[in-house]
Design a protein around this motif. Sequence first.
Motif, mmCIF file in Angstrom:
data_model
loop_
_atom_site.group_PDB
_atom_site.id
_atom_site.type_symbol
_atom_site.label_atom_id
_atom_site.label_comp_id
_atom_site.label_asym_id
_atom_site.label_seq_id
_atom_site.Cartn_x
_atom_site.Cartn_y
_atom_site.Cartn_z
ATOM 1 N N ILE A 101 -0.551 -11.254 2.018
ATOM 2 C CA ILE A 101 -0.040 -9.825 1.987
ATOM 3 C C ILE A 101 1.564 -10.068 1.918
ATOM 4 C CG2 ILE A 101 0.741 -7.846 3.298
ATOM 5 C CD1 ILE A 101 -1.772 -7.956 4.840
ATOM 6 N N GLN A 133 1.974 -4.770 0.422
ATOM 7 C CA GLN A 133 0.851 -4.853 -0.388
ATOM 8 C C GLN A 133 0.056 -6.076 -0.584
ATOM 9 O OE1 GLN A 133 2.621 -4.084 -4.186
ATOM 10 N NE2 GLN A 133 3.552 -1.952 -3.328
ATOM 11 N N ILE A 134 -1.352 -6.009 -0.477
ATOM 12 C CA ILE A 134 -2.266 -7.101 -0.595
ATOM 13 C C ILE A 134 -2.131 -7.859 -1.862
ATOM 14 C CG2 ILE A 134 -4.638 -7.901 -0.407
ATOM 15 C CD1 ILE A 134 -5.068 -5.423 1.346
ATOM 16 N N ALA A 144 -1.792 -8.222 8.619
ATOM 17 C CA ALA A 144 -1.108 -6.973 8.679
ATOM 18 C C ALA A 144 -0.362 -6.947 10.110
ATOM 19 C CB ALA A 144 -1.805 -5.849 8.567
ATOM 20 N N PRO A 195 -1.401 -2.056 5.257
ATOM 21 C CA PRO A 195 -1.658 -2.787 4.160
ATOM 22 C C PRO A 195 -2.280 -1.784 3.050
ATOM 23 C CG PRO A 195 -3.277 -3.295 5.819
ATOM 24 C CD PRO A 195 -1.993 -2.445 6.625
ATOM 25 N N SER A 220 -4.251 -1.735 -0.887
ATOM 26 C CA SER A 220 -4.824 -2.574 -1.904
ATOM 27 C C SER A 220 -4.506 -2.286 -3.427
ATOM 28 C CB SER A 220 -6.134 -2.885 -1.983
ATOM 29 O OG SER A 220 -6.831 -1.498 -1.834
ATOM 30 N N TYR A 257 5.483 -14.384 1.990
ATOM 31 C CA TYR A 257 4.157 -13.823 2.236
ATOM 32 C C TYR A 257 3.485 -14.090 3.560
ATOM 33 C CZ TYR A 257 4.104 -13.800 -2.900
ATOM 34 O OH TYR A 257 4.400 -13.641 -3.986
#
Length: 836
Positions: A379, A385-386, A528, A542, A544, A628
């Motif tokens: 993430i 955002q994944i 998350a 989170p 997708s 990340y």
Amino acid sequence: MKPSKKAAKGNEEQPKKKKKKFSSPYAQFTFAVVKTVLVILISLGCVFAGILGGAVFGYVKNAPPITPDQLDITKLTSFIYDKDENEIAQIKGSENRVLVEHSEIPDNMRNAFIAIEDARFRTHNGMDIKRFIGAAVEYIITFGNASYGGSTITQQLVKNITGNEESTIKRKVQEAWQAIALEKVLSKDQILDNYMNRITTGSGVYGVQAAAKKFFNKDVQDLSLAECACIAGVTKSPGLFDPTLGEKNLERNKVRQEIILSEMLKQNYISQNEYEEAVAEQLKFYQPVEEETKVSKNVQSYFVDYVLTQVKKDLMKKYNLSSDAASIKIYNSGLKIYTTQDSNIQKIMTEEFTNIKNFPVNEKISNPTMQAQGAMIVIDPANGQIRGMYGQYGNKEVSFALNRATDMQRQAGSSFKPIAVYAPAIDMGLITPGTVVDDVPVYMDNTKPTTPYPTNAESGTYQGLITIRKAITKSQNVVAAQVFRDYLKPENSIKYLKKVNIDRPNEGYISMALGGLKDGVNPLIMAAAFVPFVNQGMYIEPISYTKVTDDKGNVLLDRKQEQKSNVAYKETTAFLMTSMMRDVVTGGTASGYGTVKNKSGKVIPTAGKTGTTEDYKDKWFVGYSPYYVGATWYGYNTPKSLKKAEWSEALLLWNKVMNRIHTNLEVKEFNPAPEGIVSKAICIDSGKLPGPYCSSDPRGNRIKTEYFAKGTEPTDICDVHILAKVDKSSKDIYGRPLLAGPYCPPNLVEERVFIKRPVPYLPKDPSNKSLSTQILDWMYEISQGEYCTIHNASTWQPSTPSNTNNKPSGSTGNQGTLPPEQISEELPDGGMDVIP
């Protein structure tokens, strides 16, 4: 003279004499029969014509009109894009169809269909009279087995719209009437465009754009004349003319292509040179690579599976759709779904999770589902955002398989401590990184009051007096349990977990503090939950995908606008937690493999927490850089104890993925200390300001600089380190020196720095000599109240007054000459000399 009777009779009959039509009775009979039959036939014809006319009138009257809704093509392919708007998947229902506008269709494609299907398309009114009559006559002659096609392109469009395939007069009549009516409301170009967006080229592929992609991997507007004629030839019968279905089909397609080109030449759509060049062109048909073949077989990636489930859920919620209605909209409406996937990250994850070297495969197990498994989520903490996910070990064989990254529920082990215990307690000001807790055997299981619970599974030992920072680094269960029970309280843990979207109102028991959950978690939940540590305390839901549009570009779902966020912790808490979890990767349970480097070999700062569940059935690592957050799980579908060789697999997978992800990234530091953070030098055995003996601990200097949220820093002086005189020749059962008594020879007495627990630890079994190895600071604790057992009054020898160095420990200048009974009176405390 009177004439004779014969002459008279002849004279009378002569004017009545008529010319006979037939010379024989047979001819007269034949004429009579034919005349009768003709009369009957004419009569029957009139009756038949009336019946036929009535039937036609009835057919026309009952013919349903083509409505505007029917003209809209609804069975459209949907497209999925990555974060850079590169196409990563096509989602097809029963039909693979991509709409194209009039301007995108080349004239050669348009004219190829006209030339072979309907030469008078531009001039008729929807029904070609000449072709219709010819087809009708053949229909009568062959008793309904005509092969002659009388349908115009407009009529074929009507058939495609209505789906009526019946070979009956009624259908033909109604179809012709509907075609005439359709020509009154649509232009020729509109009819032709609609037709070309509907035609089939087999294998569920519909429309010229999808066909262009299928056969040549091109957009329709980029096709050559020869390619246009090829596609126009397939539609007659895809099973026979699809050139990708074998050599026979390829030959048949080439023959038909040349027929179409010949017709285009005859009808002046192309020149002789264009015709010859097109005939001579060697067509190169597209052969999809293995990954694209999987897509064509509807084997979607884990990311695409997850996106589709989220889009479906959001469509149902926003538009009050049923599950079926939402699915139809996704698979047939030409949606454009813009995801958060970073295709480079996804590629790296796929490669690592399909690499057999990363999974110790048991050759004796034939069922792949029984092999070791793993899953991971990455993430972007700045926006939730994944960027990538993978849900198993090995290649994905079917769509919507179990995604262990998002769907499974497994216990999290110690990776749960930061979010269930330490961050909440720090945020509430109940503990600090410098708070000291006594890591000794505890008994928190009321059903087994004599059995230590919990124990320190990962280290197997007790550290004794230990700071929260070191407890996180060493992953000490006992400390987490004590903080949970004695500082934080279960209700506050539950409240803080809900802030990171982990709602567990019924799990407020000790094991929850250690990740032993009734309802487990997955990498998505864990990744998350760690985002706030990178993101200044902010939890971000989170996501997708960012948005979904219809085929016309209208926004149906805007996920970024609806994305939820909230403050999970204070900014100071996030900083302190990251500071402590950095130690986990530099010198703790994740040392070595928690380190990430770029291609220049420079270390990119990371932090994180390992996790091990009971009996080593699950292994976790949730780690993050400033770029990340990655959460990795390793275990088996049916939980079983991992072999020792597998204990580091989750961390190894994380390391391999994260190193590759960061290879082209520059070194970036975590957020600097926010306002409200102060640093203080403390004693790590008391958590207080250093006292005079903290630097003289036999283990070395115990003074360290620690961070605190302002207002939580210590103000008291260390009272754990003390100076005491001991007789080095006298030991307790654990091997610790005993306090010097008044009779101990001065040459055996020395001053040492010891620790004195604020709350004495009383072992269940004081005779257990293994405490010296179980509790690592046990040997440095003063044996309070225990004095030398070797030297007493019977062994004491008086010294001369001049020999002042031979005085009993703790004596005054003249005590060396006093009798023993007077010494005991002078030293009522038994001679202990302790300096706090």
